[in-house]
Design an enzyme around this catalytic site. Structure first.
Site, PDB file in Angstrom:
ATOM      1  N   LYS A   1      12.677 -21.078  -3.889  1.00 15.98           N
ATOM      2  CA  LYS A   1      12.974 -20.018  -4.861  1.00 15.98           C
ATOM      3  C   LYS A   1      14.106 -20.396  -5.804  1.00 15.98           C
ATOM      4  O   LYS A   1      14.868 -19.528  -6.252  1.00 15.98           O
ATOM      5  CB  LYS A   1      13.303 -18.707  -4.132  1.00 15.98           C
ATOM      6  CG  LYS A   1      12.195 -18.189  -3.232  1.00 15.98           C
ATOM      7  CD  LYS A   1      12.578 -16.881  -2.567  1.00 15.98           C
ATOM      8  CE  LYS A   1      11.422 -16.306  -1.762  1.00 15.98           C
ATOM      9  NZ  LYS A   1      11.280 -16.920  -0.454  1.00 15.98           N
TER      10      LYS A   1
ATOM     11  N   ASP B   1       4.237 -14.859  -2.464  1.00 12.69           N
ATOM     12  CA  ASP B   1       5.629 -14.454  -2.629  1.00 12.69           C
ATOM     13  C   ASP B   1       6.000 -14.582  -4.106  1.00 12.69           C
ATOM     14  O   ASP B   1       6.088 -15.696  -4.632  1.00 12.69           O
ATOM     15  CB  ASP B   1       6.539 -15.356  -1.788  1.00 12.69           C
ATOM     16  CG  ASP B   1       7.984 -14.870  -1.760  1.00 12.69           C
ATOM     17  OD1 ASP B   1       8.360 -14.092  -2.654  1.00 12.69           O
ATOM     18  OD2 ASP B   1       8.729 -15.270  -0.861  1.00 12.69           O
TER      19      ASP B   1
ATOM     20  N   HIS C   1      -0.006  -9.506 -30.567  1.00 17.73           N
ATOM     21  CA  HIS C   1       0.865  -8.726 -29.703  1.00 17.73           C
ATOM     22  C   HIS C   1       1.207  -7.386 -30.331  1.00 17.73           C
ATOM     23  O   HIS C   1       1.249  -6.357 -29.647  1.00 17.73           O
ATOM     24  CB  HIS C   1       2.152  -9.507 -29.392  1.00 17.73           C
ATOM     25  CG  HIS C   1       2.040 -10.337 -28.154  1.00 17.73           C
ATOM     26  ND1 HIS C   1       2.189  -9.830 -26.909  1.00 17.73           N
ATOM     27  CD2 HIS C   1       1.782 -11.666 -27.986  1.00 17.73           C
ATOM     28  CE1 HIS C   1       2.040 -10.791 -26.000  1.00 17.73           C
ATOM     29  NE2 HIS C   1       1.790 -11.913 -26.636  1.00 17.73           N
TER      30      HIS C   1
END
Length: 602
Positions: free
Chosen positions: A389, A465, A563
């Protein structure tokens, strides 16, 4: 007070008392408790005695055969050796026999008795009895007898007899611990509802809009989340078909970012019409790196030399591999920082992401090394040299999890027709943006346009995760003209995709459905590890599609335009809701805007 042989503890409205220990809380007697010495020392004594006596008798009998002496004629030493051999043999047979019976009985789940072990009586998380399910948990095939849930009294009644509002008020006042609701109420769904109300009473803020029904809370208990008060809804879209390695995949993506799924879908279309993409698995290994300390740097260096000696690898790998039938030690590397040693272990883990699996193996090796290096001090099972991480050079260079490279050759006419740009424009933009621009920014593993966008969306949809998106998004995107500049070779190299198809959030119903959509749900029984490897390939292929589409939008100047149209359509919906517009009008507005944007992008 005591009722029916069970200890009950009254709980005052404001000051809970500590629950008294019941008879079951005390450790159960084991046969080894009767030994005057520790069982490990007793085992060594009898093992040495057995083999020493056997060796002595064999030597004596050989001498008798040589001298033609009758074997039945025994002297005092031979009699003592026979007695010692017989006694040690009886002890060893009894010890291993008892161990086998204990193991058999604990697995069979028969009535509780003095042979049962306490290790399997409770789940590892939350001290919740394994056999006691919440009301909505599926029935287990094998039921192990366990004690009833802890009894708490509130105003003279058990907690479950009170209303949800009364229980929530008691939690706010501190009379009932919030973390114990699942164990006391048994019904996990009710526990989450009560806790949500208690949070509202405690904070004075409303949680209206946070869903509480429609999810199996029993599947979350002890595995995915604690102190549950509801769940967050994230839309799941699909992109594809992604033609990868000759197979078509419909890729689920959980995201709240407009254009992301549509953009990835456009990249999948370009890949499909160009003949598909190809992926190669370069490496499959999870890592764990504990940190240990010595009195001197010299001793730390001796450990480094010991670990990196090929003659010691086989022995250490046997010790490591004992923890799991899937964990297989692949490599060990040791780095020093003064007298601190950082040991980086890499191992295969089957279809699991595998950090817990590797950690158990590392713990076994550390216990063994403690005997070889008695002065070694274990500081932490993780020394951040793994690295988990975090964006690190070691993962970028050495890899962690699955290392995958995925490539496709886009035809020039497809680039022009579907992507609305050219081969030369994409190649130049990739060099200036993804390579030079990222280098100027001092990027670490970020030589791409938006790999983390796709990785995060697939991770959330498939129960991975989400925090491991940090290193899993390490990616370098390459675009080079081929076939005389007519076509474009595009590739993504991702050295540390950390995914699994068993364990963690993969067992939740929604996430399991997304894995099933990809054909990689659960473990691959025929070829362990194949499902998780396929998932990693799909992640890389989807990133390839996302890179192609976004880079094309940037090259053609379409990014801001698309967008803004998506975002404005959302704002218009919100405004129409406030003005009382009908759902049908809102749906028509969204559909028209989406159709227009897709036509513009394609």
């Amino acid at each position: 007070m005591k009722t029916d042989g069970r200890t009950r503890t009254s709980v005052s409205p404001r000051r809970p008392q500590q629950q008294l220990k019941t008879q079951r809380d005390w450790p159960k007697p084991l046969p080894s408790d009767a030994l005057p010495l520790p069982v490990s020392l007793t085992n060594r004594i009898f093992m040495v005695l057995f083999f020493s006596a056997s060796y002595y008798l064999m030597r004596r009998w050989r001498d008798k055969i040589t001298t033609s002496t009758p074997l039945h004629m025994l002297n005092l030493g031979e009699i003592a050796a026979l007695i010692a051999q017989l006694a040690s043999f009886i002890y060893l047979i009894g010890f291993f026999g008892i161990d086998y019976v204990q193991t058999y009985i604990s697995k069979s789940g028969d009535d509780a008795g003095p042979w049962d072990l306490d290790d399997d009586d409770h789940a590892s998380r939350g001290n919740i009895p394994r056999s006691r399910s919440c009301s909505n948990r599926k029935a287990q095939t094998l039921t192990i007898p366990t004690p009833p849930p802890p009894m708490q009294l509130l105003s003279g009644k058990t907690l479950g007899e009170h209303t949800d509002e009364d229980i929530a008020s008691a939690i706010r006042e501190g009379a009932v611990p919030s973390y114990s609701l699942e164990a006391v109420l048994v019904d996990c769904g009710r526990a989450a509802s009560v806790r949500q109300r208690a949070v509202e009473l405690t904070t004075g803020r409303s949680l209206e809009g946070l869903p509480i029904t429609g999810i199996d809370y029993a599947s979350i208990l002890g595995q995915c989340c604690e102190m549950v008060v509801g769940y967050v809804q994230i839309p799941v879209g699909v992109a594809g078909p992604l033609l990868l390695d000759g197979f078509e995949f419909t890729v689920p993506m959980a995201t709240t970012e407009g254009c992301l799924v549509a953009s990835t879908n456009r990249g999948c279309k370009a890949i499909y019409q160009s003949g598909g993409a190809t992926s190669t698995l370069l490496k499959d290994s999870m890592t764990r790196a504990p940190v240990v300390r010595f009195a001197t740097a010299k001793r730390a260096a001796e450990l480094k030399f010991y670990l990196e000696d090929a003659n010691n690898f086989e022995n250490l790998s046997v010790i490591f591999n004992r923890t799991s039938r899937f964990a297989r030690l692949q490599d060990m590397f040791c780095a020093l920082a003064g007298r601190n040693a950082y040991l980086r272990f890499t191992s295969s883990t089957g279809d699991a992401m595998g950090m817990n699996m590797v950690s158990k193996g590392v713990q076994n090796v550390l216990s063994y090394l403690k005997h070889v290096f008695p002065d070694m001090e274990s500081i932490s099972i993780s020394g951040n040299f793994c690295a988990d991480k975090k964006a690190t050079a070691v993962n970028w260079v050495e890899g962690r999890g699955k290392s995958v490279v995925c490539e496709a050759v886009l035809k020039g006419e497809i680039i022009s027709k579907v992507l609305k740009t050219s081969v030369s424009a994409l190649a130049e933009l990739n060099m200036v943006k993804n390579l030079a621009g990222s280098a100027l920014a001092g990027s670490l593993g970020g030589f791409n346009a938006h790999a983390s966008n796709i990785v995060s969306a697939i991770f959330i949809a498939t129960g991975q995760d989400p925090a491991q998106n940090v290193e899993s998004s390490h990616c370098i995107t390459m675009m080079e003209p081929v076939n005389g500049g007519q076509d474009l070779h595009v590739s993504v190299t991702m050295p540390s995709i950390e995914v699994g198809t068993v364990g963690g959030g993969t067992q939740l119903a929604s996430q399991a459905a997304c894995l099933n959509l990809l054909g990689v749900k659960g473990a691959n029984l025929e070829s362990p590890g194949r499902n998780s490897q396929t998932l990693a390939r799909i992640v890389a292929g989807s990133v390839l599609a996302g890179e192609i589409s976004l880079m094309s939008a940037l090259a053609a100047g379409q990014l801001v335009k698309s967008h803004m149209k998506y975002n404005r359509s959302s704002q218009n919906v919100a405004a129409s809701v406030e003005n009382g517009s009908s759902c049908q009008e809102q749906g028509n507005q969204i559909g028209s805007s989406t159709e227009h944007n897709l036509k513009t992008s394609e």
